[in-house]
Design an enzyme around this catalytic site. Sequence first.
Site, PDB file in Angstrom:
ATOM      1  N   HIS A   1      -6.835  -5.108  -0.599  1.00  0.00           N
ATOM      2  CA  HIS A   1      -6.515  -5.912  -1.193  1.00  0.00           C
ATOM      3  C   HIS A   1      -6.905  -6.284  -2.294  1.00  0.00           C
ATOM      4  O   HIS A   1      -7.082  -7.608  -2.411  1.00  0.00           O
ATOM      5  CB  HIS A   1      -6.732  -6.570  -0.067  1.00  0.00           C
TER       6      HIS A   1
ATOM      7  N   HIS B   1       0.740  -1.549  -0.138  1.00  0.00           N
ATOM      8  CA  HIS B   1      -0.209   0.124   0.229  1.00  0.00           C
ATOM      9  C   HIS B   1       0.878   1.413   0.521  1.00  0.00           C
ATOM     10  O   HIS B   1       0.479   2.623   0.083  1.00  0.00           O
ATOM     11  CB  HIS B   1      -0.715   0.103   1.472  1.00  0.00           C
TER      12      HIS B   1
ATOM     13  N   LYS C   1      -5.995   0.106  11.015  1.00  0.00           N
ATOM     14  CA  LYS C   1      -7.218  -0.272   9.523  1.00  0.00           C
ATOM     15  C   LYS C   1      -7.623  -1.267   9.519  1.00  0.00           C
ATOM     16  O   LYS C   1      -6.763  -2.634  11.174  1.00  0.00           O
ATOM     17  CB  LYS C   1      -6.281  -0.117   8.882  1.00  0.00           C
TER      18      LYS C   1
END
Length: 333
Positions: free
Chosen positions: A219, A57, A105
Amino acid sequence: MKKLINDPRRVVEEAVAGFEAAHGDLVTVSHDPIYIARKDAPRQGKVALVSGGGSGHEPLHGGFVGFGMLDAAVPGPVFTSPTPDPILAATKAVDGGAGVLHIVKNYTGDVLNFETAADLAAADGIDVQTVIVDDDVAVKDSLYTAGRRGVAGTVLVEKIAGAAAERGDDLAAVAAIATRVNSVTRSMGVALTPSVVPHAGEPSFVLADDEIEIGIGIHGEPGRERITIEPADAIVDRILAPIVDDLPFASGDRVLLFVNGLGGTPQVELYIVFRRAAEALAERGITVSRTLVGNFVTSLEMQGMSITVMRLDDELEQLWDAPVETAALRWGR
């Protein structure tokens, strides 16, 4: 699969080594266990911020380690949470005696492993509080989460909480600011193509040439619907409406508008998206007061983008404007 890699099993280790070589003025790196720390950490008397999660990311999270943001970031394998051991090691390394805030997260592995590390740190006498980021309005639950997913709003939480810690707020106050940012931030994304996880060697999902996924996860988790591709303005309107309706944002609000690329989208397209998003907010009487455009929370090489809107007040605006010096965000110093 075409990627600029050597051994798929060493992607994270080699990338972190490259990050260390490129940004040694800002960070130090522990390679075993692996984490990235602010070069001047620990800062005595300052609340430390630690975040992390699966790699892939970038620049999240290592790119946000430095003055005004994170004190440490813990990278896991690609799209996989780091284990508690490196999280604990990073927490200990940056604790300056004022406590540590974990910014996590909302993915099941991240939440559980950070929780375990926090418990172990507490046993060693470190005061740890945790804020869960869950800004994605696309879906309530997925294979990876209980509740909403944490996506690009994480950058805003890290920046503003980091500024609060830098000005000297105590742990409870920094946690409260981080919670407040999360509560007024909403996001949704769209994918034009899938990403390819290096060790898998094949796309994480399949889209037809004329299909896009609305509400995609970072994802590759499924979103709300799969549709035939539309012009950019129609796509923006389609994902902005549920963002605005969810809080809800209202006429008279002033906001930060963040258009985030997912890794494979040219900047020119992100500005086309930003243009329409700003227009659509203005049509609703919402003022865009602060902006951010670029690739900040990516999904490897996925083509697509996300839109994040955060309602601002005077304090949040001042904390956003406060100086920051990291690999990915730099202003005011």
